[in-house]
Design a protein around this motif. Structure first.
Motif, PDB file in Angstrom:
ATOM      1  N   ALA A 157      -4.997   0.379  -7.593  1.00 39.60           N
ATOM      2  CA  ALA A 157      -6.302   1.058  -7.631  1.00 39.60           C
ATOM      3  C   ALA A 157      -5.651   2.610  -7.532  1.00 39.60           C
ATOM      4  N   THR A 158      -4.775   2.906  -6.293  1.00 43.28           N
ATOM      5  CA  THR A 158      -4.463   4.449  -6.252  1.00 43.28           C
ATOM      6  C   THR A 158      -2.715   4.366  -6.541  1.00 43.28           C
TER       7      THR A 158
ATOM      8  N   SER B  61       0.761  -1.164  -0.004  1.00 45.40           N
ATOM      9  CA  SER B  61       0.022  -0.073   0.152  1.00 45.40           C
ATOM     10  C   SER B  61       0.965   1.285   0.178  1.00 45.40           C
ATOM     11  N   SER B  62       2.033   0.991   0.160  1.00 44.87           N
ATOM     12  CA  SER B  62       2.910   2.332  -0.141  1.00 44.87           C
ATOM     13  C   SER B  62       4.474   2.040  -0.559  1.00 44.87           C
ATOM     14  N   PRO B  63       5.118   3.161  -1.044  1.00 40.18           N
ATOM     15  CA  PRO B  63       6.548   2.676  -1.452  1.00 40.18           C
ATOM     16  C   PRO B  63       7.312   1.993  -0.252  1.00 40.18           C
ATOM     17  N   GLU B  64       7.078   2.452   1.076  1.00 39.01           N
ATOM     18  CA  GLU B  64       8.055   1.648   2.286  1.00 39.01           C
ATOM     19  C   GLU B  64       7.361   0.472   2.203  1.00 39.01           C
TER      20      GLU B  64
ATOM     21  N   THR C 280       0.492  -4.087  -6.940  1.00 37.39           N
ATOM     22  CA  THR C 280       0.217  -5.653  -6.963  1.00 37.39           C
ATOM     23  C   THR C 280       1.585  -6.250  -7.328  1.00 37.39           C
ATOM     24  N   ILE C 281       2.117  -7.101  -6.501  1.00 35.08           N
ATOM     25  CA  ILE C 281       3.485  -7.588  -6.834  1.00 35.08           C
ATOM     26  C   ILE C 281       3.373  -9.001  -7.039  1.00 35.08           C
ATOM     27  N   GLN C 282       3.508  -9.666  -8.201  1.00 38.60           N
ATOM     28  CA  GLN C 282       3.394 -11.068  -8.464  1.00 38.60           C
ATOM     29  C   GLN C 282       4.709 -11.807  -8.754  1.00 38.60           C
ATOM     30  N   VAL C 283       5.133 -12.722  -7.697  1.00 47.06           N
ATOM     31  CA  VAL C 283       6.189 -13.532  -7.608  1.00 47.06           C
ATOM     32  C   VAL C 283       5.956 -14.735  -8.170  1.00 47.06           C
ATOM     33  N   GLN C 284       6.623 -15.240  -9.154  1.00 40.79           N
ATOM     34  CA  GLN C 284       6.626 -16.244  -9.967  1.00 40.79           C
ATOM     35  C   GLN C 284       7.540 -17.252  -9.941  1.00 40.79           C
TER      36      GLN C 284
END
Lengths: 339, 165
Positions: free
Chosen positions: B127-128, B7-10, B133-137
């Motif tokens: 969305a903001t 939800s944030s860069p942090e 969303t980070i997809q790790v595959q």
């Protein structure tokens, strides 16, 4: 009796350009050949950008030959050979270093390793004969955004640099998203003339007084968000306003931090170099504010803003005078810092 | 695979730090996502997790930046490369099969030239403006077990983790 002139032959291959130059006494350019100007290069159907070290290998000897012939100097008449040994891409740097070593060894002349960043600063000595340290330097390009206190010809203090993206990189990436041709910096500069710099307020990162560091990644993201948001809502973003507002944000931060650093260093001269030094908004804003505050400001001509070997030759000359020569073990240092 | 929402860069930075604990010498991480998605930010987190104290800056201009850590980090950015043969010129294979951790931004540009096994991470805008969303595959056995480990750790650190698939 006047002292003997010092002829420096220098090579620069740290990134995209293959360049060779002959400079007299650190100040007078006899030749400054950059690969894209060499027709033989086109014969090979040169890749742009020429990141490939293979391109440097193909270019380096023709470029050196051309630099010597334009200068009217033979290799035997050269006093010393200078070369960029970092920072840059290791494969690219090694081509210049290997060539410089071979040339220096062949004629038994001193070899001098030069820091690319210091070279950018010294570009101004070629354009302004009267310029001497101490001064504050802002190096601002596609790969660097650094404030350097140049105390003497061989004494530098890095005050701060970018924590993420270089200013020139932000220009290029914003331009790419707006569909402007490469290189993006001059395109944004041109488009910004038609826009309102206060139309959109983009963030100014790390703008608290006392910080000499820069950050342009957040600004880049804010501009991209603005453009994406408009696209999602099927609105037409005003590209001229975006360009002008983005450029205003970059320039405001660069100018404020430069003036603050100059004051802190107690210097009366400010020297700008690197590709973004050619930006018209940076030139006019910094000139105006610096002159009002009592500083002299120096911008190199465009040909000396980009990567070139003449600036490396100028830096090499002052190292030569102080006896800072290298031996044949000189190696590439991709992450080289200012000394 | 696993999907993690930050939800944030942090939080994205923190995810990088968590990943660092799971990586070892010889590992390859391919980072994908649009301009400004946070590829360099995630790399900053990984580097910080491996004890790098200097600033991790964008390697767009230099193509490769090396950070002396244990193991060393080879941070690539293929953004400016136009032809696959330029990979050979920059010594890509030597670094990637070497003794460090290779992190490769814009790996999708040359997906045919990536090694057989690697961890693929795609960062997508949420969305903001601040969310991702980070997809790790995983690609290969080594990375399948790494993703299993990540699921355990991420589940307790991030509120929004989708596993399964």
């Amino acid at each position: 009796m006047s002292k003997e002139k010092v002829f420096i032959l220098a090579l620069e291959t740290s990134c995209d350009e293959t360049s060779a130059s002959v400079v007299v006494d650190g100040r007078e350019i006899l030749s400054n050949v950059i690969s894209s100007q060499v027709p033989v290069h086109r014969k090979f159907g040169g890749v742009v950008p020429e990141i490939a070290s293979r391109k440097h290998i193909e270019n380096v000897i023709p470029v050196v030959d051309k630099a010597l012939s334009i200068a009217g100097v033979t290799l035997q008449e050269v006093t010393a050979v200078g070369v960029t040994y970092g920072p840059g891409l290791v494969g690219a740097l090694l081509v210049g270093i290997a060539a410089a070593k071979a040339l220096a060894f062949a004629v038994q002349k001193p070899l001098i390793g030069v820091n690319h960043l210091e070279g950018h600063i010294f570009a101004n000595f070629l354009a302004y004969r009267e310029l001497e340290p101490p001064f504050l330097a802002l190096v601002v390009s596609g790969g660097h955004t650094s404030l350097v206190h140049v105390k003497e010809y061989n004494q530098f203090q890095l005050l701060g640099q970018t924590r993420d993206d270089a200013a020139g990189e932000a220009f290029d990436k914003v331009a790419r998203v707006m569909g402007l041709p490469y290189p993006g910096g001059p395109q944004i500069d041109k488009l910004a003339l038609l826009g309102n710099p206060t139309a959109i307020h983009f963030p100014r990162a790390l703008s608290t007084p006392g910080s000499h560091e820069f950050s342009f990644s957040g600004l880049k993201s804010a501009v991209l968000n603005h453009l994406n948001h408009a696209a999602q809502h099927k609105e037409e973003a005003n590209h001229a306003d975006v360009a002008a507002s983005f450029q205003a944000a970059v320039v405001e931060v660069l100018v404020a931090k430069t003036l603050e650093a100059a004051q802190e260093c107690c210097v009366d001269k400010i020297v700008v170099s690197g590709g973004v030094a050619a930006n018209s908004c940076l030139q006019s804003t910094l000139s105006q504010q610096a002159v009002n505050a009592g500083y002299s400001v120096y911008f190199p001509p465009p040909v000396l803003c980009t990567d070139n070997a003449a600036m490396i030759a100028s830096r090499a000359y002052y190292k030569y005078l102080s006896g800072f020569t290298a031996d044949l073990h000189l190696n590439a240092v991709p992450g080289l810092k200012l000394q | 695979m696993v999907m993690i929402h930050t939800s944030s860069p942090e939080e994205t930075l923190h995810l990088g730090q968590l990943l660092a604990a799971l990586l070892k010498a010889g590992d390859v991480v391919c980072l994908c996502g649009d301009l400004g998605a946070g590829k360099t930010l995630l790399t900053k987190g990984i580097a910080a997790g491996l004890g790098v104290t200097e600033d991790v800056t964008s390697p767009t201009f230099t193509v490769l930046q090396v950070y002396e850590a244990n193991p060393p980090i080879y941070h690539f950015d293929l953004y400016r490369l136009e032809h696959a043969d330029e990979l050979m010129d920059i010594g890509f294979d030597e670094f990637v099969s070497g003794s460090g951790i290779a992190i490769i931004e814009w790996a999708d540009k040359f997906s045919d030239f990536m090694p057989e096994e690697y961890l693929r991470i795609e960062i997508m805008h949420g969305a903001t403006p601040e969310t991702r969303t980070i997809q790790v595959q995983p690609q290969g056995n080594r990375y399948e077990s790494l993703v299993e480990e990540l699921k355990k750790i991420a589940g307790s650190c991030f509120r929004n983790v989708n596993t399964g698939f």
